[in-house]
Write an enzyme that holds these catalytic residues in place. Structure first.
Site, PDB file in Angstrom:
ATOM      1  N   GLY A 148       3.837  80.048  -0.995  1.00 52.63           N
ATOM      2  CA  GLY A 148       4.972  79.238  -0.534  1.00 52.63           C
ATOM      3  C   GLY A 148       5.033  79.221   0.975  1.00 52.63           C
ATOM      4  N   THR A 185       6.165  85.469   4.271  1.00 50.05           N
ATOM      5  CA  THR A 185       6.890  85.193   3.031  1.00 50.05           C
ATOM      6  C   THR A 185       8.388  85.252   3.261  1.00 50.05           C
ATOM      7  OG1 THR A 185       7.430  85.908   0.789  1.00 50.05           O
ATOM      8  CG2 THR A 185       6.670  87.617   2.260  1.00 50.05           C
ATOM      9  N   ASP A 230      10.310  85.891   1.030  1.00 42.39           N
ATOM     10  CA  ASP A 230      10.815  86.891   0.090  1.00 42.39           C
ATOM     11  C   ASP A 230      10.932  88.284   0.705  1.00 42.39           C
ATOM     12  OD1 ASP A 230      11.048  85.015  -1.924  1.00 42.39           O
ATOM     13  OD2 ASP A 230       9.004  85.315  -2.604  1.00 42.39           O
ATOM     14  N   MET A 264      16.735  82.309  -3.186  1.00 41.09           N
ATOM     15  CA  MET A 264      15.415  82.665  -3.695  1.00 41.09           C
ATOM     16  C   MET A 264      15.309  84.191  -3.772  1.00 41.09           C
ATOM     17  SD  MET A 264      12.712  79.974  -2.004  1.00 41.09           S
ATOM     18  CE  MET A 264      12.485  78.351  -2.754  1.00 41.09           C
ATOM     19  N   GLY A 265      14.412  84.658  -4.604  1.00 38.03           N
ATOM     20  CA  GLY A 265      14.217  86.093  -4.772  1.00 38.03           C
ATOM     21  C   GLY A 265      14.097  86.407  -6.250  1.00 38.03           C
ATOM     22  N   ARG A 266      12.870  86.345  -6.733  1.00 35.74           N
ATOM     23  CA  ARG A 266      12.649  86.531  -8.172  1.00 35.74           C
ATOM     24  C   ARG A 266      12.725  88.025  -8.513  1.00 35.74           C
ATOM     25  NH1 ARG A 266      13.295  83.385 -11.480  1.00 35.74           N
ATOM     26  NH2 ARG A 266      12.248  83.178 -13.463  1.00 35.74           N
ATOM     27  N   GLU A 299      17.969  84.398  -7.607  1.00 34.92           N
ATOM     28  CA  GLU A 299      17.516  83.629  -8.774  1.00 34.92           C
ATOM     29  C   GLU A 299      17.023  84.548  -9.904  1.00 34.92           C
ATOM     30  OE1 GLU A 299      14.087  81.198  -7.720  1.00 34.92           O
ATOM     31  OE2 GLU A 299      13.326  82.769  -6.402  1.00 34.92           O
ATOM     32  N   TYR A 331      13.975  74.514  -1.798  1.00 37.98           N
ATOM     33  CA  TYR A 331      13.050  74.493  -0.655  1.00 37.98           C
ATOM     34  C   TYR A 331      13.753  74.396   0.694  1.00 37.98           C
ATOM     35  CZ  TYR A 331       9.199  73.754  -3.977  1.00 37.98           C
ATOM     36  OH  TYR A 331       8.288  73.874  -4.994  1.00 37.98           O
TER      37      TYR A 331
END
Lengths: 418, 418
Positions: free
Chosen positions: A13, A139, A141, A187-189, A244, A295
């Protein structure tokens, strides 16, 4: 002037500042008269021999990359298997490297990309080919191991904190007769770094955001409902920021981003914000709104963090230094050398310590009740969003982002079927 | 020094610059030594006698309002009925006005609020009470009649165009192996102004955004799918911007923002972006992503348009002038007096021509195929997003937004049950 070509590629990403890293790589290499090619769409371009001649870009365009979000050469989501299991691909890579005299390979990405870089670095020994492979961190993340933080995260964090502060003012103004609960999906799985950054937008129990939800803590719906209700009753409204990837105690995602099917068998896409908003509406009866910036949060160069930008540039320049010094299988990482004032430097670290690892939030960063950040987290996060670095705007009121020419290098090899 | 009190109130959805209007109102009135009270939560505060004494705020705080989004005094979504049907409320209003010597009432809002202001303006004649009531324009929807544009729209439009330009760069970089279709949902239940503003982010058929969907044009799913597929095949990806309020030819909303129920009877919230993304995934098989910025788009003071800010300030100052000059039932509107260079001025217009009217996009602004904007629309929209007016940022990397003390005025009347 060192003989050989430096090949740069972007992977995973993209971020608001990955092109700033690219800009630094190309400018550093040019200053040392090293030819830089870029692979189109990451490792795919290297395999397909789709290479871009960066020397065809004027210096103004390369400089403008530093304020242009996205990935100027294209990125990819592709993982290579081991040398043993994917041998044909590595042999092809070697062919392409030989054909274009690639001696230095810089792979700019996250955990998976560090793994790819580590595997490519082994080509040197395996095939006795003189190659220095350097991973370059990136990233939103913020989940890379070893490095104190990841270029791209600071800007996404700033976007998150600014957006949540602004939206909260909107909710506060309307709460008496309209929306009482607002849910923002970050975001942040697997790691809650961006949700944590939202915590910088306020301070104390009554300032928004009131509730942060981290994947590091199991989600308990009843407890969450009680917290939402208590906040609305005390403050008048409640702003929630949800990662998320939050999961219940049994390990299942609270909401599957891929979505389910509706009664007609149609895909019903939805994220955790829409799910939580619906549940709150049903359980508590409040009017709800929610936002899913998707995004927007990782491309918002217009509100980039200056600290983040400087770090993105620094890792690019360091990567060129390391490569030209013949350092193989390393990554320039950011080391925090001071807290007040915040200071940092860049050092090399072995890719083997970074590849495939995932840094979640330390327990000491999450408040005891699980719904907020600690002062320790605040001290860690705050310097990363510090400083503004807006792009130039045109007369038309829009940021002037550059589009490169991306002139392809003439191919020397036959096609390769992936 | 004119004798009497000026009462200011904010109504309807707030914007990034409605507080700039408030700041101008208070500063103009202070310069003329007029006392300014603000009603808490719009007309509700006037009815409940919840009034705020703005003289308790230091001038620095009033100035800082000009760069603070949200609604500093609270807003509301409440509509008054006619004088005949809601007589008790109008009598109460009059009591409150009398108790606090309110001679000038400024109501800052959109269509519904202009209607409320028009009704309140009739108190003057109906009850022979000396009142000048002035509506002050505000709405991100840009749908007020008479005025060339609405304060609040330019900043939301700039947010939209900037966000779509940035997200499109992200999608472009990843399209080869990841997301091919991205759908951005813009506010606009009946008018497509914000979706149209996204069109400023690109130019020509191949530049994102590729497809805009307007409520002014019936949505034809099969035609839309064909356009998406053609764009992906030609460009490699497709960026869609959809107005939340698009409808099919039979007049039904494509997606009800309120959502439906899932098979368990749970509310399934969803907007048009999530709906379209799911349909595209099912019908065309592409990987999709979507964004729903929701309140972020109307509170994004950090990326406000300077033109918009100047207009928000100008209508506030003009409203004070009109009120003190005894003009009743008017609104300061923006008149475009020049195209190249863009010039504008503020003039009074009768509220009766504005209340309850809704200005949708002229047919000449929508491209013949229905999926884009014309050059005429571009010429109209572009000046409105021109110029930057960032808020001051703190050492902590966040915009410094002001929180007023909002000191209540001592009540003089008994409670009023609404």
């Amino acid at each position: 002037m060192p003989s050989g070509t430096l090949l740069y590629a972007q992977s995973g990403g993209v971020t608001a500042v990955i092109n700033a890293t690219a800009s630094a790589v190309i400018q550093s290499a040019r200053a040392r008269r090293v030819r830089v090619l870029a692979a189109r769409n990451g490792i795919l371009g290297a395999l397909r021999e789709e290479l871009i001649d960066t020397s065809k870009e004027p210096i103004a365009a390369i400089r403008a990359l530093a304020h242009t979000p996205g990935g100027a050469f294209g990125s990819c989501r592709v993982k290579l298997k081991s040398l043993k299991d994917d041998r044909a691909k590595y042999e092809r890579l070697l062919e392409v490297f030989r054909a274009h005299d690639v001696r230095w390979f810089l792979y700019n990405g996250g955990n998976d990309s560090a793994d790819t870089a580590l595997k490519v670095s082994r080509l040197a020994r395996e095939f006795d080919y003189p190659l220095a492979c350097v991973g370059v961190p990136k990233t939103v993340d913020n989940d890379l191991a070893v490095t104190d933080c990841c270029p791209g995260f600071g800007s996404a964090a700033k976007y998150t904190a600014v957006s949540v502060r602004e939206a909260a003012l909107d909710v506060a103004a309307m709460a008496d007769t309209s929306t009482k609960v607002f849910v923002y999906e970050a975001m942040g799985r697997h790691a809650g770094w961006l949700a944590a950054a939202a915590g910088l937008a306020g301070n104390g129990a009554d300032e928004a955001p009131h509730l942060l939800l981290f994947p590091e803590r199991p989600f308990d719906e009843a407890d969450f409902f009680a917290k939402v209700r208590a906040t609305v009753e005390r403050v008048g409204y409640c702003v929630v920021v949800a990662s998320e990837g939050i999961r219940t105690a049994d390990g299942g995602f609270v909401a599957d981003a891929g979505g389910g099917k509706d009664s007609f068998g149609h895909t019903q896409l939805g994220g955790v914000a829409s799910h939580l908003a619906g549940r709150v509406k049903d359980a508590l009866g409040y009017k709800v709104h929610w936002a899913l910036p998707d995004y927007l949060q990782r491309s918002a160069r217009h509100v980039a963090s200056k600290t983040d930008l400087q770090q993105a540039i620094a890792v690019g320049a360091a990567a060129v230094d390391y490569a030209l010094a013949g350092m193989n299988a390393v990554m320039p990482v950011i080391v925090r050398t001071g807290e007040a004032p915040y200071r940092w430097t860049v050092q090399p670290a072995p890719l083997s310590k970074i590849a495939n690892k995932e840094k979640t939030m330390p327990a000491g960063f999450i408040r005891r009740d699980g719904y907020g950040i600690t002062d320790k987290a605040r001290r860690y996060l705050e310097p990363l969003i510090r400083g503004e670095a807006p792009p130039p705007y045109g007369r038309d009121g829009l940021p002037q982002y550059v589009a490169l020419k991306n002139v392809p290098v003439r191919r020397r090899l036959p096609d390769f079927v992936l």
